[in-house]
Design an enzyme around this catalytic site. Sequence first.
Site, PDB file in Angstrom:
ATOM      1  CB  SER A 171      -0.951  -0.051   1.201  1.00 22.16           C
ATOM      2  OG  SER A 171      -1.965   0.908   1.088  1.00 22.16           O
ATOM      3  CG  HIS A 198      -6.013  -2.014   0.177  1.00 28.50           C
ATOM      4  ND1 HIS A 198      -5.179  -1.610  -0.840  1.00 28.50           N
ATOM      5  CD2 HIS A 198      -5.420  -1.612   1.329  1.00 28.50           C
ATOM      6  CE1 HIS A 198      -4.131  -0.983  -0.333  1.00 28.50           C
ATOM      7  NE2 HIS A 198      -4.249  -0.971   0.979  1.00 28.50           N
TER       8      HIS A 198
END
Length: 716
Positions: A573, A688
């Site tokens: 991320s 995610h």
Amino acid sequence: MIRAALAGLALCCSFSAIAAAQDDEEEAPKVAAPEPADPYRWLEDIEGKKPLDWVRKQNEATDKAIRSRPGFEADRQRARAILDDDRQIAMPGEMMGDMITNFWRDAANPRGLWRQSPLDAYLAGKPVWQTLIDVDALGKVEKQSWVWHGADCLAPAYTRCLVSLSPGGTDADIVREWDRTTGKFVKDGFSLPLAKSSVTWEDADNLLVATDFGEGSMTTSGYPRMVKRWKRGTPVSAAQTVVEGEAADVGMTVGAEMDGDKRWPIISRAKSFYTTEFYIPKPYEGGEYIDTIIPETAELRAVIDGQAIIFLNDKEFDYPAGSLLALPLDEMSRGDQVPFIPVMQPTASQAIEDVAAGDDVLWVKALDDVEGKLFALRRDQPYGRWSQKEVPLAANATVQITGTVGKRNLVLATAETMLQPPTLYAVGETGAPQTIQSLPAQFDAAGMTVEKRFATSKDGTKIPYFLVRKKGSEGAPVPALIHAYGGFKAAQTPGYLTGQPYRAGPLGLFWVEDGNAYVLANIRGGGEYGPLWHQAALYEKRQNSFDDLHAVAEDLVATGVSTKGKIAISGRSNGGVLVGAAMEQRPDLYGAVISGSPLKDMRRFNKLLAGASWMDEYGDPDDAADWAFISKYSPYQNIRKGVKYPPIFLYLSTKDDRVHPGHARKFAAQLMEYGNPVYYHEYTEGGHSVGADHAEDAVRAAMLHGFLLKELVEGK
């Protein structure tokens, strides 16, 4: 994800006075930054045929290079066995009267069981589980790939629950009312379609709802812009607006805190990622909510004994950043002047990381040089002041608060190290912690060592890191893997080696068992030493986090742990920005890179999915002044033709609706165009977090292990 962030400005004054003062301030006009040409913009079409054909081609190439390698299948099977081990700790969920919930995944239940046990049986280490919702079975019946997003049950009866389920693991989910007594979804009950929603009970017949209400109801970050009250038996289109934000906000969220038997619904308006206005109900009938005096840059952490417990990210009057303060809720709800009462102020080496409220005890988990400590606080001193005492749990360990048993003044907490598996304890203010459950050892740690070390960064700052390797390996350098994050106040604390690094399962374990070194680096940008540690890597200071990572790698070389070109770096991320910039700045130092669900294109990040919400972390790339410093490190824009970069493994999900898959796709394509080795794997589900279930996590661990062996050990 919208973070319940922070809030405003005064010790004793009205919020309207603060707002008026703020309105008088004028910002300097922004100068637009030109957007450079982007030959791979077409890869931003997430579900387009041409991009997905490209993805399939890259996946096939990576599968061919890695999955056929000797040892891959053995790694995958072992990783799956570790992840699915039914001896895992049944972590506590919500306390519902005399029951406690748990969400459980194993080989037989890959998507999980939401279940409950009598609290006393659970605390005795002998839970008696009753399944409430079988997510796998529900998915089969409804022909949906459901991923559990949680349940909110209305206290004190906990009969009606709002259940959230995501198709494939996206941040967006559906919400449906469910009855705990019948075990069924409520016919004609509350139900929301797929959206990035935030919902809570106001009472049994009214919900506070922040969702996609149609045109104009969402922010530019893709989150709800308004909160409405939805009355039972009416369509959601008839819900009445309670609080409304602006399109430029990050978004609105709702929640509730129980203070004994009193429920405090709370509305949060995230004006930016790190500034939030909090609204609480007025004390009279009418359903209005009042904005509070909580500073905009503070975080609301808990409610106890009529007090809102807030965490300061900035200095407020005489209270330093990183402190806990208490504000009386009743006075705030009436709009009266309120005192700020100090609750806890950490030392220079400490950072308050977590806060949980029981009925009479406020539990605080702090980091002290990145090692966990547990404190019990009571509001039992004159003038409403607080007493504080440390509660011993485990020395030199990572401590996590997992829940509280309010009426018994117990906190449930885990303690673990990289070599010692986690143990779940019930902890009181006095007496020895009571063991509820311990995870059996998953590997033989007798031949391994773990050290905490400090590297010196470019500006002289000491950067802690944890080093794990085999005993007796001090004599010769070995390949090393460094995992880091460096952003959003997220501290990287050392956990049991089967879960290191994050989202790569037992990769760290496999790597150390090979005879190599695994490192967890605590670089700036995280929350390891409180708000100032985070702020040291914001905006134009981002280079500090890159320098910190370089310093840790250089320290491994200087101390003989590893050598240049034999060091891999890993980041997910925001960590994708980190490792992308690091590999470009020091291709001589690093020999391999792992990058998961990454940000790479920092020129367009604010235009892709939830990216606009992160400008408080990085800056505004459309502003020429901000782009001047962002452009120096943006990974996608800094790929240089003719430079030999270390091989990189990019893993991500097509269904990631937080960090756009275009970041990784474009970065990979540009690297490959210039002749650099790229391993690419894009999962179709998982959101995610990438892994929708343990099967995907196990494949990823085996693939990454094979990648590291191929590039750093075998040299092929």
